[in-house]
Design an enzyme around this catalytic site. Sequence first.
Site, mmCIF file in Angstrom:
data_model
loop_
_atom_site.group_PDB
_atom_site.id
_atom_site.type_symbol
_atom_site.label_atom_id
_atom_site.label_comp_id
_atom_site.label_asym_id
_atom_site.label_seq_id
_atom_site.Cartn_x
_atom_site.Cartn_y
_atom_site.Cartn_z
ATOM 1 N N LYS A 69 0.860 -1.188 0.000
ATOM 2 C CA LYS A 69 0.000 0.000 0.000
ATOM 3 C C LYS A 69 0.896 1.237 0.000
ATOM 4 C CE LYS A 69 -3.911 1.871 2.692
ATOM 5 N NZ LYS A 69 -4.714 1.656 3.913
ATOM 6 N N SER A 126 -9.608 1.379 3.318
ATOM 7 C CA SER A 126 -8.824 2.218 2.439
ATOM 8 C C SER A 126 -7.796 1.478 1.593
ATOM 9 C CB SER A 126 -8.096 3.289 3.261
ATOM 10 O OG SER A 126 -7.155 2.695 4.136
ATOM 11 N N SER A 143 -9.539 -1.022 7.366
ATOM 12 C CA SER A 143 -9.014 -0.800 6.019
ATOM 13 C C SER A 143 -8.277 -1.972 5.385
ATOM 14 C CB SER A 143 -8.099 0.424 6.019
ATOM 15 O OG SER A 143 -8.867 1.595 6.134
#
Lengths: 475, 73
Positions: free
Chosen positions: A86, A161, A185
Amino acid sequence: MSTTRTSSELVELPLARAAELVESGDVSPVELVDACVERIDAVDDQLRAYITVYRDEAREVARAQETMQRAGHRLGTLHGVPVALKDNIAMRGLRTTAGSKILDGWIPEEDATVAARLKSSGAILIGKTNMHEFAWGGTSANPHHGFVRNPWNPERFPAGSSGGSGAAVAARTAFGALGTDTGGSIRLPSAINGIVGIRPTIGRVSNFNVIPLAWSMDTVGPMCRTVEDCALMFNAIAGADPRDGATPNVPVTDYTADLRRGVEGVRIGVIPDYFFHHLQPPVERSVRDALATFEHLGATVVEVSVDNIHGNISAQLTIESCEPSAYHQRWLRERPEDYGDDVRLLLEIGEMHSAVHYLQAQRYRALLRAEFLEAFRSVDVFVCPTLPFTATKVGEMSVEIEHGVEEDMLAAIMQFTGVPSLTGLPSLAVPCGFDDDALPVGMQLIGQPFDEARLFRLGAAFQEATDFHTRAPTL
Amino acid sequence: MDQETQLDEAAVRALALAAGLALPAEREGLVAEQLGPWLSAANQLNRKMAAEEHRAVAPITAFVHPAGEGDES
């Protein structure tokens, strides 16, 4: 090296199998990197799962690892396996944006500890995944780097997210990925994209050089297609870090060791008036079926009550409002127009809670944690849905859970993920079904502090008995 | 929603002023719409946590000792 496998076949391999084939010499790291890059090039214009792809760097590392292996040297258990990070996880010398415009030109001088540990284990970092801007939101509708789309249906959202990590893994562009989880997330995009992801016990994995969202709840964890893959990646990143004072010296174990032990005698807790309330019917049906599967495998299901569970969404929203607004305070004043509309609004709102709101929410965390720890006297794990609905349309800010009632997306999406986030307990998201539109449904297994091994054991037993994790999007 | 936390633009303007945040006037309505329900829920949680039965509950906040602090030199 020799192989008769095509690139399409290679990307379908689970991470554990890919690692085995590299170790045996049947597949080379270069073949795996090339297969992943080919797949990224084929699907990512549509999915927007990546912000940066390290085509050249990854091939260079793969060639070096191939040479090392021929000389009889392996870096570790993930030698030669491409994974993604990420984009809020720093990599030395490579752009790290956290999905923002504000950090677009930031080149970190040091790796995040989790990135360094993956490299040490032999993983090849193939790219940085798209995400909700600064991880503050659950849709991954990123105004700067593109709206991430769901591989099962590109008209639907991938949640967030860590939506890019979820979509990247589900679409077979990487064998695993790291996400971060503050309020859900990792688990939300795992459920929505039909993959496995773990939010670890707070402190089990280092947050060093990971761009924070809310310091008191942030965690890093792996997202993969199988529980075994997730446990393998977790082996590589778990453990105390002298550079993160919030990681205690609790011993790590081999998280793959108990995967075949089954669930005989395991006591599964459910909280009927919360965990099975306010759900879309396919979600309820899938999670109830999963509980029946566990019972069939020898576990027992026990109904438990947690008196103060109501209130957790407010506590989460308060903490998740205030802490990011402290981190972003200078940028919000100097560069407000550089945030996307939704994140700017959330940061402004975070400035307007009182300190008493924040501290009462932090006191509530202590209360809720104590109640869950007490409940763990009578059960070993809890099982509940990961979220109450399946993938909505891309870009929507509200969701319909009960017919005709539109609800705010952010509060609705945290209905079940907030409990582990507030209590610091580990939580494993596992695919457990599909809705009538063939969109994935996920469940959460919530464990005791530092008991990730038991969650992996239950998740592996469930995957051994079911085939949800073997299905692939037709993208 | 609690009547007490129904916010209007003037209330948001006052909160922004207290926070030292130069909030453009056109954003006050947006903030009020989202913040009102959140503050209502937060005030409800405040009342729960202010109850006598929870008086002894301390917040989850941590003072972290850096590595090596307290080691004998």
